[in-house]
Design an enzyme around this catalytic site. Sequence first.
Site, mmCIF file in Angstrom:
data_model
loop_
_atom_site.group_PDB
_atom_site.id
_atom_site.type_symbol
_atom_site.label_atom_id
_atom_site.label_comp_id
_atom_site.label_asym_id
_atom_site.label_seq_id
_atom_site.Cartn_x
_atom_site.Cartn_y
_atom_site.Cartn_z
ATOM 1 N N LYS A 13 4.174 -68.878 92.929
ATOM 2 C CA LYS A 13 5.013 -70.078 93.057
ATOM 3 C C LYS A 13 5.428 -70.644 91.695
ATOM 4 O O LYS A 13 4.861 -70.278 90.654
ATOM 5 C CB LYS A 13 4.261 -71.128 93.880
ATOM 6 C CG LYS A 13 3.997 -70.676 95.325
ATOM 7 C CD LYS A 13 3.368 -71.799 96.134
ATOM 8 C CE LYS A 13 3.083 -71.357 97.553
ATOM 9 N NZ LYS A 13 2.504 -72.461 98.370
ATOM 10 N N PHE A 61 5.951 -83.538 103.811
ATOM 11 C CA PHE A 61 6.087 -82.903 102.489
ATOM 12 C C PHE A 61 7.199 -81.857 102.432
ATOM 13 O O PHE A 61 7.359 -81.180 101.425
ATOM 14 C CB PHE A 61 4.746 -82.279 102.065
ATOM 15 C CG PHE A 61 4.207 -81.258 103.036
ATOM 16 C CD1 PHE A 61 4.647 -79.936 103.019
ATOM 17 C CD2 PHE A 61 3.231 -81.613 103.963
ATOM 18 C CE1 PHE A 61 4.156 -78.990 103.901
ATOM 19 C CE2 PHE A 61 2.726 -80.663 104.859
ATOM 20 C CZ PHE A 61 3.197 -79.354 104.827
ATOM 21 N N ARG A 89 -6.340 -63.967 101.756
ATOM 22 C CA ARG A 89 -6.592 -65.410 101.905
ATOM 23 C C ARG A 89 -7.927 -65.797 101.267
ATOM 24 O O ARG A 89 -8.071 -66.874 100.700
ATOM 25 C CB ARG A 89 -6.481 -65.831 103.364
ATOM 26 C CG ARG A 89 -5.007 -65.844 103.799
ATOM 27 C CD ARG A 89 -4.812 -66.237 105.222
ATOM 28 N NE ARG A 89 -4.905 -67.674 105.456
ATOM 29 C CZ ARG A 89 -3.924 -68.545 105.199
ATOM 30 N NH1 ARG A 89 -2.803 -68.144 104.661
ATOM 31 N NH2 ARG A 89 -4.084 -69.829 105.471
ATOM 32 N N THR A 95 -5.766 -74.027 100.689
ATOM 33 C CA THR A 95 -4.475 -74.617 100.316
ATOM 34 C C THR A 95 -4.671 -75.736 99.288
ATOM 35 O O THR A 95 -3.919 -75.845 98.328
ATOM 36 C CB THR A 95 -3.780 -75.207 101.578
ATOM 37 O OG1 THR A 95 -3.720 -74.189 102.565
ATOM 38 C CG2 THR A 95 -2.389 -75.701 101.271
ATOM 39 N N ARG A 106 -6.386 -70.031 93.524
ATOM 40 C CA ARG A 106 -5.992 -71.447 93.519
ATOM 41 C C ARG A 106 -6.978 -72.297 92.721
ATOM 42 O O ARG A 106 -6.577 -73.250 92.061
ATOM 43 C CB ARG A 106 -5.840 -71.946 94.948
ATOM 44 C CG ARG A 106 -4.516 -71.460 95.559
ATOM 45 C CD ARG A 106 -4.428 -71.774 97.014
ATOM 46 N NE ARG A 106 -3.097 -71.511 97.553
ATOM 47 C CZ ARG A 106 -2.858 -71.293 98.847
ATOM 48 N NH1 ARG A 106 -3.856 -71.305 99.708
ATOM 49 N NH2 ARG A 106 -1.628 -71.071 99.259
ATOM 50 N N ASN A 116 0.436 -75.215 94.512
ATOM 51 C CA ASN A 116 -0.827 -74.480 94.646
ATOM 52 C C ASN A 116 -0.724 -73.001 94.258
ATOM 53 O O ASN A 116 -1.457 -72.163 94.765
ATOM 54 C CB ASN A 116 -1.421 -74.682 96.043
ATOM 55 C CG ASN A 116 -0.538 -74.122 97.146
ATOM 56 O OD1 ASN A 116 0.533 -73.597 96.861
ATOM 57 N ND2 ASN A 116 -0.973 -74.235 98.374
ATOM 58 N N HIS A 119 1.226 -68.059 97.457
ATOM 59 C CA HIS A 119 1.316 -68.024 98.915
ATOM 60 C C HIS A 119 0.663 -66.756 99.425
ATOM 61 O O HIS A 119 0.762 -65.705 98.793
ATOM 62 C CB HIS A 119 2.797 -68.034 99.336
ATOM 63 C CG HIS A 119 3.022 -67.738 100.785
ATOM 64 N ND1 HIS A 119 2.947 -68.712 101.756
ATOM 65 C CD2 HIS A 119 3.289 -66.570 101.441
ATOM 66 C CE1 HIS A 119 3.178 -68.159 102.940
ATOM 67 N NE2 HIS A 119 3.385 -66.864 102.780
HETATM 68 P P1 CMP Z 1 1.327 -72.539 101.695
HETATM 69 O O1 CMP Z 1 0.153 -72.628 102.598
HETATM 70 O O2 CMP Z 1 1.542 -71.331 100.875
HETATM 71 O O3 CMP Z 1 2.651 -72.812 102.561
HETATM 72 C C1 CMP Z 1 2.959 -74.132 102.983
HETATM 73 C C2 CMP Z 1 2.962 -74.997 101.780
HETATM 74 O O4 CMP Z 1 3.239 -76.360 102.005
HETATM 75 C C3 CMP Z 1 1.562 -75.025 101.167
HETATM 76 O O5 CMP Z 1 1.255 -73.766 100.660
HETATM 77 C C4 CMP Z 1 1.733 -76.110 100.152
HETATM 78 O O6 CMP Z 1 2.452 -75.655 99.013
HETATM 79 C C5 CMP Z 1 2.626 -77.071 100.935
HETATM 80 N N1 CMP Z 1 1.800 -78.141 101.496
HETATM 81 C C6 CMP Z 1 0.922 -78.041 102.495
HETATM 82 N N2 CMP Z 1 0.334 -79.245 102.730
HETATM 83 C C7 CMP Z 1 0.886 -80.099 101.844
HETATM 84 C C8 CMP Z 1 0.699 -81.471 101.593
HETATM 85 N N3 CMP Z 1 -0.161 -82.203 102.310
HETATM 86 N N4 CMP Z 1 1.418 -82.036 100.604
HETATM 87 C C9 CMP Z 1 2.301 -81.308 99.898
HETATM 88 N N5 CMP Z 1 2.512 -79.972 100.103
HETATM 89 C C10 CMP Z 1 1.812 -79.379 101.054
#
Ligand code: CMP
Length: 141
Positions: A13, A61, A89, A95, A106, A116, A119
Amino acid sequence: MYMENNITFTMIKPDAMENGHAGEILSIIIKSGFYISALKLVSLSKKQAKIFYNIHRTKPFFDELVEFMTRCPIIVAVLKKKNAVEDFRQLIGSTNPDEAKNGTIRKLFASSMGENSIHGSDSNENARVESSFFFAGSEIF
Ligand code: CMP
């Protein structure tokens, strides 16, 4: 083309790209036993980001996520390994980087829930859908 649980899809990312962590992240992925089946640098358009993250369109978000993912070119890749989705994962961690285990990508590189670093597909079906969003079958080796 590939066996049921053999592939996952990843994106390095914008935060990780901007902070110069792409090479180290790829190195960790390869050393962890993943084979790179496809890889390229892409600049996501707002439209592409909205389609890719369509499942999150009603989340608070969502706009922030689309802005973030279109901030600079990113690396997208298809990775091959037995039990790829699950193992990847584990390698990337939660996350929320505050909750990610020590040694995960991460934990090492992500700064927040939104930014983060990386992905990883959450299911075998999404691995196939996400891989074909970016790559033609003939580009996946
Ligand atoms: P990922 O799980 O790769 O794909 C969905 C993305 O949404 C996640 O990573 C984060 O980058 C983003 N995301 C998920 N939850 C939140 C949150 N609470 N606030 C901001 N971004 C989020």
